[in-house]
Design an enzyme around this catalytic site. Structure first.
Site, short mmCIF file in Angstrom:
data_model
loop_
_atom_site.label_atom_id
_atom_site.label_comp_id
_atom_site.label_asym_id
_atom_site.label_seq_id
_atom_site.Cartn_x
_atom_site.Cartn_y
_atom_site.Cartn_z
N ASP A 72 2.57 -37.10 -49.68
CA ASP A 72 2.12 -37.21 -50.85
C ASP A 72 0.92 -36.74 -51.02
OD1 ASP A 72 1.43 -39.10 -53.27
OD2 ASP A 72 -0.11 -39.85 -51.86
N ASP A 123 0.18 -42.59 -48.80
CA ASP A 123 -1.01 -43.68 -48.71
C ASP A 123 -0.65 -44.87 -49.20
OD1 ASP A 123 -1.03 -43.11 -51.50
OD2 ASP A 123 -3.21 -43.03 -51.71
#
Ligand code: ADP
Ligand code: MG
Length: 399
Positions: free
Chosen positions: A90, A283
């Site tokens: 990501d 995250d």
């Protein structure tokens, strides 16, 4: 329950060996008519080393990893991290810091301060790094008014009612989807647009930074044999391209919603070779569900993201992306030593059996030697060759 494949195999072989050990004992008795020789084969059975050495290696590795703020939820995942050859990242908060600085504010019909206040108020409940950064920007005073129906729109922004006015705060795609005309920012970079009651109110320019050590971490993963590094992001193409080219990603997909990220991961899973392993690293802000779709989900620095801690198979508490290659090399060394351990203990036992059958050693020596081999296997399993040195990480982050 989440045993590694190596553990499963070791147990399988251990079970298969039982009839052979019994058979060999009977055969030795028939051939030699010597009970002691036959018994020495029964003494030196192979199952214990196989059944004990492997789980102990895995458990001690999991414990050891936890000392370095790495939580591995099972032997299976330890192995998967070691084997991961496609790693999907990501962007925001994972390869970038996720701490945005407000660089400029462009209001349409209100003061800069008012625009910032409205944005921060609408963002008052979002966990997104952009929301946190807007709330923490200097001089921002969230409105005391009534804030209702705050809704996080993944990969887009937020929607909320402030004092009865409907506010959208997010990227261009959010406004486009709701048919709101907006001015294209005159400066390059990420812009957060604000609309009040479906009328454009202005935009706020924000800037994020690539994490320190991200370049080195990705190079290290390549050096370890990772074949493909991919970045998925909800951010605009231009921002994604800048990050991807400075970090040498092999592939990048931008402007994705959460569902878009899941579809991209599933597509990659359907295309990968059998035996290959795909990891997703995020995250946890708006990407936790993606983790459950990959072969292995890794949460990075997700200390307060409970949904990510829950969804991930491996949790790295450090925000430092360099923890990833370190964790991978730890997992590799564990699976390597576990394999060697099994081979060594089996070889030692085979020698004991031969010595016992030919009467070179008596049954008591065989029994004692058998226990020594077992103890050595367990001691060796507990002593992993850990290349994960905390001091190194700290030193590098200081530099
Ligand atoms: P990434 O995939 O890089 O982690 P996200 O999917 O979390 O990024 O977000 C993608 C984009 O959606 C952001 O760059 C931003 O433009 C917009 N966005 C998402 N959440 C918010 C929010 N709370 N406030 C403003 N913009 C947001
Ligand atoms: Mg993110």
């Amino acid at each position: 329950k989440l045993k590694s494949e190596l553990e499963g195999k070791a147990e399988h072989y251990a079970d298969k060996l039982v009839p052979w050990t019994l058979g060999a004992t009977g055969l030795t008795y028939l051939l030699t008519r010597n009970v002691t020789k036959a018994m020495s084969i029964l003494m030196v059975d192979f199952c214990c080393a196989l059944k004990l050495a492997m789980p102990i290696s895995v458990l001690s590795a999991i414990r050891e990893a936890s000392l370095y703020n790495v939580t591995v939820k099972g032997g299976k995942f330890l192995e998967a991290v070691a084997e991961a050859d496609t790693i999907v990242f990501d962007k925001t908060g994972t390869v970038t810091e996720g701490r945005f600085a407000v660089t400029e504010v462009f209001p349409e019909s209100m003061s800069e301060q008012e625009l910032l206040n409205i944005a921060a108020t609408a963002e008052s409940c979002s966990r997104h790094p952009i929301a946190r950064s807007l709330r923490e920007a200097g001089n921002v005073k969230p409105s005391d008014g009534e804030v209702l129906e705050i809704e996080d729109i993944s990969g887009r922004g937020v929607s909320a009612f402030i004092d009865g006015h409907h506010v959208y705060v997010g990227n261009a795609a959010l406004l486009e989807e709701h048919g709101i005309n907006f001015s294209v920012p005159s400066r390059p970079g990420a812009a957060i647009h604000v609309a009040v009651d479906n009328v454009y109110a202005g935009h706020i320019m924000i800037a994020d930074r690539i994490k320190d050590g991200a370049f080195d971490a990705l190079e290290e993963l390549r050096a370890q044999g990772v074949k493909s590094l991919v970045m998925l992001t909800g951010d605009v193409r231009s921002a994604a391209k800048t990050v991807a080219s400075s970090l040498n990603f092999d592939m990048v997909k931008a402007e994705l919603t959460l569902d878009g990220k899941i579809t991209a991961v599933e597509y990659m899973l359907s295309k990968k070779a059998t035996g290959a392993c795909l990891a997703f690293v995020g995250d946890g802000v708006g990407d936790a569900p993606v983790m459950t779709h990959a072969d292995i989900g890794i949460a990075l620095g997700a200390v307060n993201e409970y949904s990510a801690i829950d969804a991930a198979d491996v949790v790295l508490m450090d925000e430092d992306i360099r923890a990833l290659p370190e964790a991978r090399s730890l997992c590799r060394s564990v699976t390597d030593t576990a394999g060697q351990n099994i081979l060594l203990s089996l070889a030692a036992k085979a020698i004991l059996v031969v010595l016992g059958v030919f009467g070179v050693i008596n049954i008591w020596i065989a029994a004692l030697a058998e226990l020594c081999v077992l103890a050595a296997a367990i001691a060796n399993a507990g002593k992993n060759d850990i290349k994960f040195e905390k001091e190194n990480i700290d030193e590098r982050s200081v530099q």
